[in-house]
Design a protein around this motif. Structure first.
Motif, mmCIF file in Angstrom:
data_model
loop_
_atom_site.group_PDB
_atom_site.id
_atom_site.type_symbol
_atom_site.label_atom_id
_atom_site.label_comp_id
_atom_site.label_asym_id
_atom_site.label_seq_id
_atom_site.Cartn_x
_atom_site.Cartn_y
_atom_site.Cartn_z
ATOM 1 N N LYS A 72 -41.519 -16.021 127.155
ATOM 2 C CA LYS A 72 -42.011 -16.511 128.444
ATOM 3 C C LYS A 72 -42.694 -15.386 129.226
ATOM 4 N N VAL A 73 -42.211 -14.165 129.097
ATOM 5 C CA VAL A 73 -42.889 -13.030 129.729
ATOM 6 C C VAL A 73 -44.292 -12.865 129.149
ATOM 7 N N GLU A 74 -44.383 -12.865 127.819
ATOM 8 C CA GLU A 74 -45.657 -12.601 127.155
ATOM 9 C C GLU A 74 -46.656 -13.738 127.327
ATOM 10 N N LEU A 113 -46.915 -12.723 132.336
ATOM 11 C CA LEU A 113 -47.992 -11.724 132.378
ATOM 12 C C LEU A 113 -49.386 -12.347 132.438
ATOM 13 N N PRO A 114 -49.679 -13.410 131.709
ATOM 14 C CA PRO A 114 -50.997 -14.039 131.874
ATOM 15 C C PRO A 114 -51.268 -14.505 133.304
ATOM 16 N N VAL A 115 -50.249 -15.066 133.972
ATOM 17 C CA VAL A 115 -50.427 -15.524 135.354
ATOM 18 C C VAL A 115 -50.683 -14.340 136.289
ATOM 19 N N LEU A 116 -49.918 -13.264 136.136
ATOM 20 C CA LEU A 116 -50.087 -12.105 137.002
ATOM 21 C C LEU A 116 -51.385 -11.364 136.693
ATOM 22 N N ASP A 117 -51.726 -11.270 135.431
ATOM 23 C CA ASP A 117 -52.998 -10.622 135.070
ATOM 24 C C ASP A 117 -54.175 -11.380 135.659
ATOM 25 N N LEU A 118 -54.092 -12.696 135.656
ATOM 26 C CA LEU A 118 -55.161 -13.512 136.229
ATOM 27 C C LEU A 118 -55.292 -13.266 137.723
ATOM 28 N N LEU A 153 -44.845 -22.495 134.027
ATOM 29 C CA LEU A 153 -45.463 -21.198 134.292
ATOM 30 C C LEU A 153 -46.584 -20.966 133.293
ATOM 31 N N SER A 154 -47.757 -21.380 133.674
ATOM 32 C CA SER A 154 -48.971 -21.144 132.899
ATOM 33 C C SER A 154 -50.081 -20.900 133.905
ATOM 34 N N ILE A 198 -42.686 -6.208 134.924
ATOM 35 C CA ILE A 198 -43.588 -6.153 136.069
ATOM 36 C C ILE A 198 -43.756 -4.733 136.592
ATOM 37 N N ILE A 199 -42.653 -4.015 136.790
ATOM 38 C CA ILE A 199 -42.705 -2.706 137.452
ATOM 39 C C ILE A 199 -43.476 -1.679 136.629
#
Length: 521
Positions: free
Chosen positions: A151-153, A157-162, A200-201, A481-482
């Protein structure tokens, strides 16, 4: 005629409430008045947007951190609120059997049915034994680690990278609380129902079941404040927060029963028996491993008539714990990091010193547990903002608490875990400070505090069974995240606790993310 009479009474009471509120607004010094007939209701109304902090202020007025909050004389809403460690220890541990959930709790939390949070005695023992057998299964840690990392990968991370890449001059605002709620919802669904709703997508789709938890929890808090007659009337007429609670219940049923239908199809397709190896996670033909174990554990409690509802209640309780407590802990932890950038930098340094530029997938659970300063930061967040801010208790028989207060079966006792984290007598003069060092011993090891002083995971026989599971999830998300981003709170964003049984943020956690460079080994 009766309805007209009651309407007049209601109008009179409303006028009195308003007059009292106007009068109280003109008062500058913090003071609470126990009004004739009305009790402390006007003060409660005035502070309805900050009930936890209001209760903390009240308790600090008392040397024993214990106070009887009086409601209207006709409403039966008096509450004995306490943040005294000896009272907490006595109620949750020493005299545990005299303080069950009880019928009033079951009435207020009827949406939880016969689940673990709503049960007592033999039924609670069955829930606890069955849940422990699942969590202690030798293959469960691997299942948990895989679910979180995937779920992280593929989600987090895709949501935050976006969010980072979409900003032209600065990164896009992101509601980190919503992200965490979606993350933990997906993970608990994967674990319990073997189904990923993918809430979460990058599209952030609307998943009614995920959102229904927040509506339900807000309504459940107000059942503690309103007289039972009032919220029952709301429920009967279908309006206000009770309407949202009823709607949430229907959404839960639809979501969980749909998963059960898929479970039944799988059972018909495969022979799931112990001799056939259904306890193994390695057999890819066997889905619903955890749900299968739960069904077996509850076999003696179920009949053909109640089996689906009983399992639905059990699963709903696990989903509530899995989604909300963990996401709330993450939200307040990252909020505190935005207010304490030095702590965030120290945690990042600890992560880098331990793992360097190693791929996230290669970091194991045991290694993550070695990050002492990160652990201290999480404990500090849980001290100041425990996800379950209070516990409701009533004794079975008359009793005297360590503080000398007499209680009986009609006494509603509120254990304020939120207030406990803010008491100078418990945590010292620096209780307001966010200090991970508070949880680090002189030898650089993790310092442990007794649960009746630090009840973030409850205390006594009802200590949270998912404690380690929750801490693992928080640490794995925090590390992801950190080590990748620096988090800043959006300027002017108001962060405060919502009116809910779970200490969520009323307006979310609006932040901006800034990439950080990971040094090479």
């Amino acid at each position: 005629m009766a309805s007209i009479y009651y309407s007049h009474i209601l109008l009179i009471l409303t006028a009195v409430f308003i007059s009292a509120i106007v009068f109280l607004r003109r008062r500058r010094r913090f003071h609470v008045t126990n009004w004739p007939v009305l009790g402390m209701t006007p003060d409660l109304i005035l502070n309805s947007n900050r009930l936890h902090d209001f209760a903390t202020q009240l308790l600090k007025l008392k040397d024993d951190n214990t106070l009887m909050i009086k409601g209207p004389w006709f409403a039966n809403t008096d509450m004995l609120v306490t943040a005294d460690p000896e009272n907490i220890h006595y109620i949750l541990s020493k005299n545990f059997r005299n303080y069950p959930k009880g019928p009033e709790f079951r009435t207020m939390f009827d949406i939880l049915g016969d689940g673990i949070f709503n049960s007592d005695d033999e039924l609670w023992e069955v829930h606890r034994r069955t849940t422990m057998s699942v969590l202690r299964h030798p293959e469960f840690p691997a299942l948990l680690e895989t679910a979180i990392k995937e779920k992280v990968e593929h989600g987090l991370l895709p949501v935050l990278d976006l969010a980072v890449s979409c900003g032209q001059h600065e990164t896009q605002e992101t509601d980190l609380q919503e992200v965490f709620q979606r993350f933990t919802f997906d993970v608990i669904c994967v674990l319990v129902l073997d189904y990923d709703p993918e809430s979460l997508s990058v599209e952030l789709p609307l998943v009614p079941c995920e959102k229904a938890f927040t509506d339900a929890e807000e309504a459940l808090l107000w059942r503690h404040v309103l007289p039972e007659r009032v919220w029952r009337l709301e429920k009967r007429l279908g309006f206000g927060k009770e309407k949202k609670l009823s709607e949430a219940s229907k959404v839960f049923d639809e979501f969980i029963y749909k998963a059960f239908d898929e479970f039944e199809k799988v059972k018909q397709s495969f022979s799931l028996t112990s001799n056939g190896g259904s306890d193994s996670l390695k057999n890819e033909n066997h889905k619903f491993w955890l749900l299968t174990l739960l069904t077996r554990g509850f076999d003696q409690q179920m009949t053909p008539e109640n089996s689906r509802k009983f399992m639905k209640d059990a699963v709903l309780n696990l989903m509530l714990a899995g989604r909300d407590t963990t996401s709330t802990a993450l939200s307040w932890f990252f909020y505190l990091l935005t207010q304490n950038p030095t702590v965030e930098a120290n945690i990042r340094d600890e992560i880098e010193q331990r793992f360097g530029s190693r791929n996230y997938e290669s970091i194991g659970l045991k290694e993550m547990g070695e990050l002492v300063y990160l652990h201290g930061g999480i404990c500090e967040a849980l001290r100041l903002y425990p996800p379950v801010a209070f516990e409701h208790k009533s004794p079975t028989t008359a009793d005297i608490l360590p503080t000398g207060h007499n209680v009986d079966e009609h006494t509603r006792i509120i254990l304020s875990f939120y207030s406990m984290g803010r008491m100078e007598g418990i945590w010292g003069e620096d209780w307001m400070e966010f200090r991970p060092e508070r949880w680090v011993s002189g030898g650089g090891k993790i310092r442990h505090e007794p649960s009746y002083k630090f009840p973030a995971f409850h205390a006594g026989p009802r200590t949270c069974l998912g404690k380690e599971m929750g801490l693992v999830q928080v640490k794995m998300v925090a590390i992801a995240i950190i080590r990748r981003y620096r988090v800043e709170l959006v300027e002017g964003h108001d962060v405060c606790a919502s009116d809910s049984i779970i200490l969520q943020m009323k307006y979310g956690l609006k932040i901006r993310l800034f990439p950080v460079k990971i040094d090479k080994d």
